[in-house]
Design an enzyme around this catalytic site. Structure first.
Site, mmCIF file in Angstrom:
data_model
loop_
_atom_site.group_PDB
_atom_site.id
_atom_site.type_symbol
_atom_site.label_atom_id
_atom_site.label_comp_id
_atom_site.label_asym_id
_atom_site.label_seq_id
_atom_site.Cartn_x
_atom_site.Cartn_y
_atom_site.Cartn_z
ATOM 1 N N GLY A 37 38.343 80.254 17.692
ATOM 2 C CA GLY A 37 37.368 79.858 18.702
ATOM 3 C C GLY A 37 37.801 80.171 20.112
ATOM 4 O O GLY A 37 36.990 80.186 21.035
ATOM 5 N N CYS A 40 37.007 79.451 24.852
ATOM 6 C CA CYS A 40 35.643 78.932 24.987
ATOM 7 C C CYS A 40 35.439 77.684 24.157
ATOM 8 O O CYS A 40 34.972 76.656 24.655
ATOM 9 C CB CYS A 40 34.636 80.007 24.588
ATOM 10 S SG CYS A 40 32.918 79.451 24.708
ATOM 11 N N SER A 142 41.954 84.959 27.914
ATOM 12 C CA SER A 142 42.588 84.722 29.212
ATOM 13 C C SER A 142 43.180 83.326 29.264
ATOM 14 O O SER A 142 43.005 82.512 28.359
ATOM 15 C CB SER A 142 41.556 84.899 30.333
ATOM 16 O OG SER A 142 40.517 83.937 30.214
ATOM 17 N N GLY A 178 36.251 76.415 44.378
ATOM 18 C CA GLY A 178 34.855 75.974 44.302
ATOM 19 C C GLY A 178 34.006 76.866 43.436
ATOM 20 O O GLY A 178 32.829 77.083 43.734
ATOM 21 N N GLY A 179 34.594 77.386 42.341
ATOM 22 C CA GLY A 179 33.847 78.214 41.411
ATOM 23 C C GLY A 179 33.320 77.406 40.240
ATOM 24 O O GLY A 179 33.232 76.176 40.289
ATOM 25 N N HIS A 313 29.791 85.160 26.223
ATOM 26 C CA HIS A 313 28.722 85.980 25.660
ATOM 27 C C HIS A 313 28.929 87.459 25.946
ATOM 28 O O HIS A 313 28.511 88.310 25.154
ATOM 29 C CB HIS A 313 27.346 85.513 26.142
ATOM 30 C CG HIS A 313 27.216 85.298 27.611
ATOM 31 N ND1 HIS A 313 27.563 84.124 28.234
ATOM 32 C CD2 HIS A 313 26.753 86.100 28.596
ATOM 33 C CE1 HIS A 313 27.314 84.206 29.524
ATOM 34 N NE2 HIS A 313 26.821 85.408 29.771
ATOM 35 N N HIS A 435 2.192 74.325 30.115
ATOM 36 C CA HIS A 435 2.167 73.313 31.175
ATOM 37 C C HIS A 435 2.233 71.936 30.541
ATOM 38 O O HIS A 435 1.574 71.678 29.541
ATOM 39 C CB HIS A 435 0.890 73.446 31.995
ATOM 40 C CG HIS A 435 0.711 72.341 32.997
ATOM 41 N ND1 HIS A 435 1.385 72.308 34.195
ATOM 42 C CD2 HIS A 435 -0.047 71.211 32.951
ATOM 43 C CE1 HIS A 435 1.035 71.221 34.862
ATOM 44 N NE2 HIS A 435 0.159 70.541 34.129
#
Length: 455
Positions: A37, A40, A142, A178-179, A313, A435
């Site tokens: 896995g 992620c 990573s 701040g990402g 993805h 709607h």
């Protein structure tokens, strides 16, 4: 032993690659040294979204309380939430293992090291195993990275992996970066009652996003009493006196019970012998690949390891392509089409295609159509009507879509199709839009009279 295709790494890219290769009739093995896995599932997307989903009721209650429609108190049991996370992830890993077995993929547990352009060695519990391959696909993912002077120490200064294992919420949390990671984990711990301070070296949060999106995120953070230090560069970050202490280059000092270093991620490409197969590692350790994702004649590199788009993805899409290319089913260079990006929490964001700033920088003349969520009944019903959907037009066709606000990440697949197909306003008007839905905000942005874009 020998296989037509061997995948090194069992994250989303590696698993999808192995399953695709097996379905195409290639003898396939997947090598994984830790949990199936990848980041992620185990330390990134999935646990973060589980935490945000479990605490969304806190945000919802506070939003309605601001309108004086209800009151109350919600207490989150973080230990119980961690237990649920562990159960959920364990179940997902077992499901992946079964899926691989059912597909006929050989799972080799252990550290894989490349020995040549045709062989790697897997250090298993039973000893080293030599594995020959026709094609190797490197999907090693990573890890969190930090600038010198800001390295996590496992005490009061943590990376995202450690923050996701906490069983007690801090009273205060200092976030460096701040990402996406900083914002999403900041949202979660704020819901647990932590006072949040964010230090971002750029002049805005989420600096890769549309400037109006960044401004909206910052405004909502400030409304929730976050302290923001934008354009502030960090000189040092350390544990001192039982707290996290941060010093800015300006000389200002900030303190908190814990600090989260969320300054980015780097590829897991060092020390696994890729050079022995002819792979070149470029800046930051990312593998250099050609238009076919090949880093050497017998080696493809996908996902975070090549750095093209560090998204789960994206890795999965590249993995499936790499399998088809190895099987001779793909002759054309890799093309992903418009890549969707999202930030979750409150507010959410989406982005797909090109932004106004990119097109203006190219000397083009984009136009924009915008719909404010304040006019959307679903956003209003959730007392979260701040934000907008923006459509970027070029020569009468949709070139990009970006949005920020309540639930907008749920629009991302529709937005991706619209950008990929280059819709016109007539295409949008020909579709029946249900709607009341959040989708109507996208419809209204597509239907709005486009105006010239400004930088």
């Amino acid at each position: 032993m020998r296989f037509d295709l061997v995948v090194l790494g069992g994250g989303p890219g590696g698993v999808d690659c192995a399953l695709e290769a097996a379905a195409l009739g290639l003898s396939t093995a997947l090598v994984e040294r830790a949990e199936l896995g990848g980041t992620c599932l185990n330390r990134g997307c999935i646990p973060t979204k589980l935490f945000l989903g479990a605490t969304d009721c806190v945000h919802a209650m506070h939003a309605q309380a601001r309108l004086r429609l209800l009151s109350g108190d919600i207490r989150v049991d973080l230990e119980a939430l961690q237990k649920r996370k562990g159960q959920m992830l364990a179940g997902s890993r077992k499901a992946i293992e079964k899926q691989l077995a059912d597909a006929g993929v050989a799972l080799l547990r252990g550290q894989g090291t490349v020995r040549s352009a045709a062989e790697l060695e897997v250090d298993t519990d039973q000893g080293p195993v030599a594995v020959e391959f026709g094609r190797l696909v490197v999907a090693t993912g990573s890890r969190p990275t930090a600038f010198p002077g800001m390295e996590p120490d496992g005490d009061r200064v943590l990376d995202s992996d450690a923050a996701l294992e906490l069983t007690r919420a801090p009273a205060s949390l200092l976030i460096v970066g701040g990402g996406t990671i900083g914002l999403e984990l900041g949202r979660f711990f704020a819901r647990l009652g932590a006072a949040i301070t964010v230090v971002e070296a750029q002049d805005r949060l989420a600096p890769w996003e549309d400037a109006e999106v960044s401004a909206t995120i910052a405004a909502l953070c400030k409304r929730e009493k976050w302290t923001l230090h934008l354009g502030g560069r960090v000189k040092s970050l350390r544990t001192e006196g039982g707290a996290a202490l941060l010093e800015l280059e300006s000389g200002q000092t900030l303190g908190a019970e814990l600090a989260l270093v969320a300054t980015g991620r780097g590829p897991n490409t060092a020390g696994i012998g890729l050079e022995a197969a002819g792979v070149r590692l470029g800046r930051g350790g990312f593998a250099e690949v050609d238009a076919f994702l090949l880093a050497a004649p017998t080696v493809a590199v996908i996902g975070d390891a090549n750095g093209k788009a560090m998204l789960a993805h994206a890795a999965a899409h590249q993995g499936r392509y790499a399998a088809r290319h190895a099987a001779g089913r793909e002759q054309a260079p890799y093309a992903c089409g418009p890549m969707p990006w999202c930030i979750y929490g409150a507010p959410e964001t989406l982005r797909v295609g090109r932004m106004v700033s990119e097109l203006l920088a190219q000397g083009l003349e984009p136009r924009v159509g915008t719909a404010q969520l304040a006019a959307n009944p679903i956003a209003q019903s959730h007392a979260s009507a701040q934000g907008f959907v923006k459509v970027v037009w070029l020569n009468g066709r949709v070139a990009g879509i970006t949005a920020v606000g309540h639930g907008v990440a749920h629009l991302v697949t529709a937005a991706t199709v619209i950008v990929r197909d280059g819709w016109t306003r007539e295409d949008a008007q020909a579709l029946v839009w249900a709607h009341p839905t959040l989708d109507e905000a996208l419809h209204h942005a597509l239907s709005a009279e486009p105006v010239p874009a400004r930088s």
